[in-house]
Design a protein around this motif. Structure first.
Motif, PDB file in Angstrom:
ATOM      1  N   HIS A   4     -15.799 -29.610  73.619  1.00 43.37           N
ATOM      2  CA  HIS A   4     -14.732 -29.993  73.809  1.00 43.37           C
ATOM      3  C   HIS A   4     -13.580 -30.474  72.476  1.00 43.37           C
ATOM      4  N   GLN A   5     -13.705 -29.390  71.830  1.00 46.29           N
ATOM      5  CA  GLN A   5     -12.834 -29.651  70.885  1.00 46.29           C
ATOM      6  C   GLN A   5     -12.641 -30.291  69.933  1.00 46.29           C
ATOM      7  N   ARG A   6     -13.775 -31.213  69.279  1.00 41.63           N
ATOM      8  CA  ARG A   6     -14.487 -32.241  68.802  1.00 41.63           C
ATOM      9  C   ARG A   6     -12.740 -33.780  69.608  1.00 41.63           C
ATOM     10  N   VAL A   7     -12.227 -33.123  70.888  1.00 50.05           N
ATOM     11  CA  VAL A   7     -11.797 -34.364  71.297  1.00 50.05           C
ATOM     12  C   VAL A   7     -12.393 -35.067  72.363  1.00 50.05           C
ATOM     13  N   VAL A   8     -12.244 -36.747  72.543  1.00 52.71           N
ATOM     14  CA  VAL A   8     -13.252 -37.202  73.479  1.00 52.71           C
ATOM     15  C   VAL A   8     -13.424 -36.705  74.847  1.00 52.71           C
ATOM     16  N   GLN A  14     -26.618 -28.948  88.057  1.00 56.52           N
ATOM     17  CA  GLN A  14     -25.557 -30.090  88.499  1.00 56.52           C
ATOM     18  C   GLN A  14     -24.835 -31.293  86.975  1.00 56.52           C
ATOM     19  N   CYS A  15     -25.446 -30.763  86.255  1.00 53.42           N
ATOM     20  CA  CYS A  15     -25.393 -31.814  85.102  1.00 53.42           C
ATOM     21  C   CYS A  15     -25.587 -31.100  83.872  1.00 53.42           C
ATOM     22  N   ILE A  16     -24.812 -31.455  82.916  1.00 51.45           N
ATOM     23  CA  ILE A  16     -24.480 -30.233  81.304  1.00 51.45           C
ATOM     24  C   ILE A  16     -25.067 -31.091  80.547  1.00 51.45           C
ATOM     25  N   TRP A  17     -25.559 -32.777  80.440  1.00 50.48           N
ATOM     26  CA  TRP A  17     -25.949 -33.431  79.577  1.00 50.48           C
ATOM     27  C   TRP A  17     -27.055 -34.184  80.482  1.00 50.48           C
ATOM     28  N   PHE A  18     -28.613 -34.096  80.593  1.00 40.66           N
ATOM     29  CA  PHE A  18     -29.041 -35.176  80.765  1.00 40.66           C
ATOM     30  C   PHE A  18     -29.640 -36.066  79.502  1.00 40.66           C
ATOM     31  N   THR A  19     -29.751 -37.510  79.150  1.00 39.75           N
ATOM     32  CA  THR A  19     -29.507 -38.042  78.431  1.00 39.75           C
ATOM     33  C   THR A  19     -30.417 -39.700  78.905  1.00 39.75           C
ATOM     34  N   SER A  20     -31.025 -39.816  78.312  1.00 46.52           N
ATOM     35  CA  SER A  20     -31.912 -41.110  78.417  1.00 46.52           C
ATOM     36  C   SER A  20     -32.536 -41.375  76.976  1.00 46.52           C
ATOM     37  N   LEU A  21     -32.093 -43.441  77.118  1.00 48.20           N
ATOM     38  CA  LEU A  21     -33.154 -43.403  75.868  1.00 48.20           C
ATOM     39  C   LEU A  21     -34.177 -43.736  75.259  1.00 48.20           C
ATOM     40  N   VAL A  22     -34.725 -43.627  74.430  1.00 51.67           N
ATOM     41  CA  VAL A  22     -36.011 -43.231  74.036  1.00 51.67           C
ATOM     42  C   VAL A  22     -36.082 -44.540  72.325  1.00 51.67           C
ATOM     43  N   PHE A  57     -26.894 -25.901  79.973  1.00 49.08           N
ATOM     44  CA  PHE A  57     -26.195 -24.529  79.587  1.00 49.08           C
ATOM     45  C   PHE A  57     -25.996 -23.832  78.224  1.00 49.08           C
ATOM     46  N   ASP A  58     -26.262 -23.394  77.825  1.00 53.40           N
ATOM     47  CA  ASP A  58     -25.397 -23.080  76.084  1.00 53.40           C
ATOM     48  C   ASP A  58     -24.091 -23.698  76.186  1.00 53.40           C
ATOM     49  N   LYS A  59     -23.645 -23.322  74.639  1.00 54.02           N
ATOM     50  CA  LYS A  59     -22.160 -24.603  74.612  1.00 54.02           C
ATOM     51  C   LYS A  59     -21.341 -23.408  75.272  1.00 54.02           C
ATOM     52  N   ALA A  60     -21.103 -22.440  75.020  1.00 55.28           N
ATOM     53  CA  ALA A  60     -19.843 -21.862  75.870  1.00 55.28           C
ATOM     54  C   ALA A  60     -19.666 -22.344  77.579  1.00 55.28           C
TER      55      ALA A  60
END
Length: 309
Positions: A100-104, A249-257, A298-301
């Motif tokens: 996102h152009q380095r902006v949160v 339906q989700c761009i980034w899936f994440t989990s603590l490890v 999803f790829d970066k684009a």
């Protein structure tokens, strides 16, 4: 010996990088005052072996830094370390900013898998970035507690909603609805592989704190918060398998490890699942090393396009 003025390696935006300002915390949350004492370094602190002290410190931190005036959890439920949980949110923000152009980004929907009675990730993420959260939870008492926190604090209902996970074997199924898009998911998975392992872990923590084996645990935790069959590797493995069905339906899936040694197997599982991008984000809070794994179909684009909507 002096205690360091800044806690090393916390995320730069983490509000808890420095020592706790107990004077300010007490002004904001007077109930903390009886628990504050001078430690071996000659600084004010609390007894982190005392579960009530830890809970009231959390209340003060949430009140002072995040304007959460009312936060209570039932006895025996997980009492999370607020600084470490905030680190996860800030590092996730950086991950999203990369596309996102380095902006949160601010107009963000986040899914919290197992929000618990404490609802900690939605509270911090909503207050810090204005993100909208959907929290899933299978434990009826926990979801009642989390809903009570949301109802007791002005404005939270605008950004946080909860959904009951009725299937104990499902993670995303029954929670992600048709046509919904989440920009990210977060999860603090059950760490231990069995009740016996959880008990042994409890005993180690009690010994490290110099406590009797029958002493109350300072951070608490219910069965489903602490262990599941196969431990965190099996739980995250189920997340990976199920995420394939919700890949769009989700761009980034994440989990603590928690266990670094689990990463190679998780990477292989993600490769087999067809993840386009996999990231390991390292975090550290003082002497504790932590990390979360993130994957996207999803790829970066495509990620950039979706985050720019």
């Amino acid at each position: 010996m002096k205690q360091p003025a800044e806690k090393p390696l916390f995320h730069p935006r983490n509000r808890h990088r420095g020592r706790y300002d107990f004077a300010a915390l007490i002004v904001c949350h007077p109930a903390l005052a009886p628990f504050v004492q001078v430690n071996q370094y000659g600084n004010e602190s609390v007894d982190f072996a005392d579960p009530e002290a830890v809970k009231v410190l959390n209340q003060a931190l949430l009140h002072f830094h995040y304007q959460i005036e009312h936060w209570a959890i039932p006895d025996g439920f997980l009492c999370p370390p607020v600084p470490g949980r905030a680190d996860y949110i800030h590092h996730l923000a950086d991950l999203l900013a990369e596309d996102h152009q380095r902006v949160v980004p601010r107009a963000i929907n986040v899914l919290d898998i197992g929000c618990g009675a404490n609802c900690i990730y939605p509270l911090i993420g909503f207050r810090e970035y204005g993100w909208r959260f959907t929290g899933s939870e299978s434990n009826e008492q926990a979801i009642k507690s989390a809903n009570a926190i949301i109802a007791a604090n002005a404005g939270l209902a605008q950004g946080i909603r909860l959904r009951r996970q009725k299937d104990n074997h499902a993670i995303f199924r029954g929670v992600i609805h048709k046509n919904e898009l989440y920009h990210a998911s977060v999860c603090n998975p059950p760490f231990h592989a069995s009740a016996g392992d959880a008990q042994q872990g409890t005993q180690r923590k009690l010994r490290n704190l110099g406590l009797d084996k029958n002493a109350p645990l300072n951070f608490g935790g219910q069965q489903d918060e602490l262990w599941c069959e196969g431990g965190e590797k099996a739980f995250i493995g189920r997340m990976i398998t199920e995420s394939v069905d919700f890949a769009r339906q989700c761009i980034w899936f994440t989990s603590l490890v928690s266990r670094k040694e689990n990463l190679p197997d998780l990477r292989r599982a993600l490769e087999q699942a067809g993840a386009v991008q996999v990231r390991i984000v390292d975090m550290a809070q003082g002497q504790k090393q932590s990390r979360f794994i993130a994957w996207s179909f999803f790829d970066k684009a495509a990620r950039t396009r979706l985050l720019s909507r």
